[in-house]
Design a protein around this motif. Structure first.
Motif, PDB file in Angstrom:
ATOM      1  N   LEU A 275       0.843  -1.204   0.000  1.00 18.96           N
ATOM      2  CA  LEU A 275       0.000   0.000   0.000  1.00 18.96           C
ATOM      3  C   LEU A 275       0.871   1.245   0.000  1.00 18.96           C
ATOM      4  O   LEU A 275       1.827   1.357   0.781  1.00 18.96           O
ATOM      5  CB  LEU A 275      -0.888   0.010   1.244  1.00 18.96           C
ATOM      6  N   ARG A 276       0.546   2.153  -0.889  1.00 23.07           N
ATOM      7  CA  ARG A 276       1.178   3.469  -0.897  1.00 23.07           C
ATOM      8  C   ARG A 276       0.129   4.502  -0.477  1.00 23.07           C
ATOM      9  O   ARG A 276      -0.931   4.590  -1.075  1.00 23.07           O
ATOM     10  CB  ARG A 276       1.716   3.817  -2.285  1.00 23.07           C
ATOM     11  N   PHE A 277       0.480   5.271   0.546  1.00 19.59           N
ATOM     12  CA  PHE A 277      -0.478   6.247   1.078  1.00 19.59           C
ATOM     13  C   PHE A 277       0.294   7.477   1.532  1.00 19.59           C
ATOM     14  O   PHE A 277       1.368   7.364   2.149  1.00 19.59           O
ATOM     15  CB  PHE A 277      -1.247   5.644   2.248  1.00 19.59           C
ATOM     16  N   SER A 278      -0.229   8.649   1.213  1.00 19.35           N
ATOM     17  CA  SER A 278       0.401   9.884   1.664  1.00 19.35           C
ATOM     18  C   SER A 278      -0.666  10.875   2.094  1.00 19.35           C
ATOM     19  O   SER A 278      -1.805  10.841   1.616  1.00 19.35           O
ATOM     20  CB  SER A 278       1.273  10.497   0.559  1.00 19.35           C
ATOM     21  N   ALA A 279      -0.295  11.754   3.006  1.00 22.12           N
ATOM     22  CA  ALA A 279      -1.165  12.825   3.480  1.00 22.12           C
ATOM     23  C   ALA A 279      -0.372  14.119   3.461  1.00 22.12           C
ATOM     24  O   ALA A 279       0.760  14.162   3.966  1.00 22.12           O
ATOM     25  CB  ALA A 279      -1.671  12.527   4.893  1.00 22.12           C
ATOM     26  N   SER A 280      -0.941  15.154   2.861  1.00 24.11           N
ATOM     27  CA  SER A 280      -0.278  16.455   2.773  1.00 24.11           C
ATOM     28  C   SER A 280      -1.189  17.516   3.373  1.00 24.11           C
ATOM     29  O   SER A 280      -2.276  17.767   2.856  1.00 24.11           O
ATOM     30  CB  SER A 280       0.037  16.804   1.314  1.00 24.11           C
ATOM     31  N   MET A 281      -0.756  18.124   4.461  1.00 24.21           N
ATOM     32  CA  MET A 281      -1.546  19.142   5.145  1.00 24.21           C
ATOM     33  C   MET A 281      -1.159  20.524   4.617  1.00 24.21           C
ATOM     34  O   MET A 281       0.019  20.830   4.449  1.00 24.21           O
ATOM     35  CB  MET A 281      -1.314  19.060   6.654  1.00 24.21           C
ATOM     36  N   VAL A 282      -2.168  21.341   4.341  1.00 21.70           N
ATOM     37  CA  VAL A 282      -1.951  22.666   3.756  1.00 21.70           C
ATOM     38  C   VAL A 282      -2.485  23.721   4.720  1.00 21.70           C
ATOM     39  O   VAL A 282      -3.671  24.048   4.690  1.00 21.70           O
ATOM     40  CB  VAL A 282      -2.646  22.781   2.388  1.00 21.70           C
ATOM     41  N   PRO A 283      -1.650  24.272   5.601  1.00 23.14           N
ATOM     42  CA  PRO A 283      -2.143  25.267   6.560  1.00 23.14           C
ATOM     43  C   PRO A 283      -2.714  26.488   5.861  1.00 23.14           C
ATOM     44  O   PRO A 283      -2.098  27.048   4.953  1.00 23.14           O
ATOM     45  CB  PRO A 283      -0.884  25.627   7.363  1.00 23.14           C
ATOM     46  N   ARG A 284      -3.909  26.897   6.283  1.00 21.87           N
ATOM     47  CA  ARG A 284      -4.534  28.087   5.720  1.00 21.87           C
ATOM     48  C   ARG A 284      -4.147  29.346   6.474  1.00 21.87           C
ATOM     49  O   ARG A 284      -4.426  30.452   6.023  1.00 21.87           O
ATOM     50  CB  ARG A 284      -6.057  27.922   5.742  1.00 21.87           C
ATOM     51  N   SER A 285      -3.529  29.204   7.634  1.00 22.29           N
ATOM     52  CA  SER A 285      -3.129  30.369   8.413  1.00 22.29           C
ATOM     53  C   SER A 285      -1.871  30.034   9.192  1.00 22.29           C
ATOM     54  O   SER A 285      -1.457  28.877   9.278  1.00 22.29           O
ATOM     55  CB  SER A 285      -4.249  30.772   9.383  1.00 22.29           C
ATOM     56  N   ALA A 286      -1.260  31.076   9.734  1.00 22.62           N
ATOM     57  CA  ALA A 286      -0.043  30.871  10.507  1.00 22.62           C
ATOM     58  C   ALA A 286      -0.349  30.119  11.799  1.00 22.62           C
ATOM     59  O   ALA A 286      -1.468  30.127  12.289  1.00 22.62           O
ATOM     60  CB  ALA A 286       0.592  32.223  10.828  1.00 22.62           C
ATOM     61  N   TYR A 287       0.660  29.455  12.320  1.00 21.90           N
ATOM     62  CA  TYR A 287       0.505  28.785  13.601  1.00 21.90           C
ATOM     63  C   TYR A 287       1.677  29.150  14.492  1.00 21.90           C
ATOM     64  O   TYR A 287       2.751  29.521  14.019  1.00 21.90           O
ATOM     65  CB  TYR A 287       0.393  27.270  13.425  1.00 21.90           C
ATOM     66  N   LYS A 288       1.463  29.052  15.789  1.00 21.54           N
ATOM     67  CA  LYS A 288       2.398  29.629  16.743  1.00 21.54           C
ATOM     68  C   LYS A 288       3.605  28.734  17.027  1.00 21.54           C
ATOM     69  O   LYS A 288       4.674  29.207  17.365  1.00 21.54           O
ATOM     70  CB  LYS A 288       1.670  29.920  18.070  1.00 21.54           C
ATOM     71  N   THR A 289       3.420  27.423  16.935  1.00 21.32           N
ATOM     72  CA  THR A 289       4.504  26.496  17.252  1.00 21.32           C
ATOM     73  C   THR A 289       4.730  25.565  16.077  1.00 21.32           C
ATOM     74  O   THR A 289       4.075  25.663  15.041  1.00 21.32           O
ATOM     75  CB  THR A 289       4.155  25.672  18.499  1.00 21.32           C
TER      76      THR A 289
END
Length: 432
Positions: A275-289
């Motif tokens: 199985l090949r699986f990937s997840a890519s998170m795309v922040p819509r705003s800045a984050y503090k840490t």
């Protein structure tokens, strides 16, 4: 110089010039896809106020100067200011007080130096004409391609009409492909509502900042503008547990992840496949840490992870991605001699952002050929019998270089001319 050699020299020069010209044209960036950015700085009279022992204007100048130093040389960015020149009380004059400090052009060293000199000369002076400044800034950016405005203000508009929220909505209603991000610099509740409204009206982001984090938040806003990324794929919604997770066929999907909460999905796998699986998170705003994205695979009926991967970033990034290929599934991995099973994938994110939930793009695929009970390749009409399925060969790095083909053509032309010259020489030698 003899005529044959003159011809050869001329041809060689033309061939090399063709190669260099072709390479230069290939190296030019695609201006249609390059975002154009304008940063607007508040230089109104309220910027003379002090916060944390520092004058707001000084903190803003320092933050913008740091941004200019960090901007890539190829990034087209301009700088506009309002309230910087008129110290009087006449509203008509004060509300027309907006100037383009730096045109929207690539920020090479000369452009950076000129921009910083003008920024350092600013003094908090006059009115706050946000609405009219947004209109002019939109004209600065032109009418084509991705365009972004980053607005830094310590207060609300003092010149309305036009109301800046209405200006933002009008620009969007006109079909203008423009996004406005706003930074509220030590603002009160009323100014914060207005700045948030401006950003939301164009699909942008609002962040409240102080003198200590203005430089960082301004840098983050630029990164979002310069490297935009949008998730794509069929919409899906992950479950909070494996048993009720949606079954995903090979393909691309879009979902959202929530801070510290899990998203579960399933994929069907046959013995012999991986199985090949990937997840890519795309922040819509800045984050503090810092932020993290974790991926885990679970075999049917197993409570411990079959495989896991994690991606961590300590600073802001416009894309946080994690992915892996599992081991090939074997008969001992499945209960009761089954030939296929449903693999559970758990995605968990740690990102303490303003929006709380962030978009995530998922890719599901299988690798390798399924096998029969005797270990032979199972029939597969869609792919090869061995190795990865549906693999598209990639061009080599040398062949894909924009300079290679022009040089190959030049070399071929030079070789042909040399051959003709040698034949001429030999022919003359045979008749002498």
């Amino acid at each position: 110089m003899h005529a044959p050699w003159r011809a050869l020299a001329t041809a060689v020069g033309a061939a090399v010039a063709l190669a260099v010209t072709s390479s230069a044209q290939a190296d030019e960036p695609d201006t249609a896809s390059t975002p154009r950015i304008e940063t607007i700085i508040d230089a109104s009279g309220s910027m003379k106020e002090r916060t944390g022992g520092t004058m707001k204007m000084d903190a803003a100048k320092q933050a913008v100067t740091q941004l200019i130093d960090r901007v890539p040389a190829e990034a087209p960015m301009g700088l506009r200011v309002y309230g910087a020149t008129y110290p009087g009380d006449d509203k008509t004059t004060g509300c027309a007080d907006t100037q383009l400090l730096a045109p929207i052009e690539r920020m090479n060293q000369a452009a950076k130096q000129a921009a910083k000199q003008k920024i350092n000369a600013l003094v908090g002076t006059g009115f706050t004409p946000i609405g009219d400044t947004l209109k002019v800034a939109a004209r600065d950016l032109g009418t084509e391609g991705d365009r972004r405005i980053i607005l830094v203000s310590d207060g609300e508009d003092t010149c309305a009409p036009p109301d800046p929220c209405e200006v933002a909505r009008e620009l969007k209603d006109q079909g203008v492909d423009l996004v406005i991000d706003t930074l509220g610099f030590e603002v009160d509740a009323k100014a914060e509502r207005q700045l948030r409204c401006i950003a939301q009206g164009t699909g942008g982001e609002y962040d409240r900042v102080g003198s200590d984090d203005l430089a960082k938040e301004l840098d983050d806003a630029f990164k979002r503008a310069w490297s935009p990324y949008e998730v794509s794929g069929a919409k899906t919604t992950g479950s909070d547990r494996c048993a009720t997770a949606p079954l995903l066929a090979p393909g691309q999907y879009a979902d959202e992840v929530t801070h510290t909460k899990e998203r579960w999905y399933k994929a069907k796998l046959q013995v012999g496949q991986a199985l090949r699986f990937s997840a890519s998170m795309v922040p819509r705003s800045a984050y503090k840490t810092g932020a993290a994205l974790r991926l885990e695979y679970f075999l049917p009926g197993k409570s411990h992870a079959w495989k896991h991967e994690v991606s961590v970033t300590q600073n802001w990034a416009n894309l946080i991605s994690v992915g892996s290929e599992s081991d090939r599934l074997t008969y001992k991995d499945l209960p009761g001699g089954a030939r296929e099973g449903e693999i559970c994938m758990k995605v968990s994110g740690r990102i303490d952002s303003v929006n709380k939930t962030e978009p995530v793009e998922l890719l599901v695929a299988t690798a390798h050929q399924a096998v029969t009970d005797h270990g032979a390749p199972a029939p597969d009409e869609d792919g090869p019998l061995e190795g990865d399925t549906k693999v598209v060969p990639q061009a080599s790095s040398s062949a894909s270089s924009p300079l290679v083909w022009p040089l190959i053509g030049a070399a071929a032309l030079i070789g042909l001319l040399l051959s003709l010259l040698i034949r001429t020489r030999l022919s003359r030698g045979g008749h002498s």
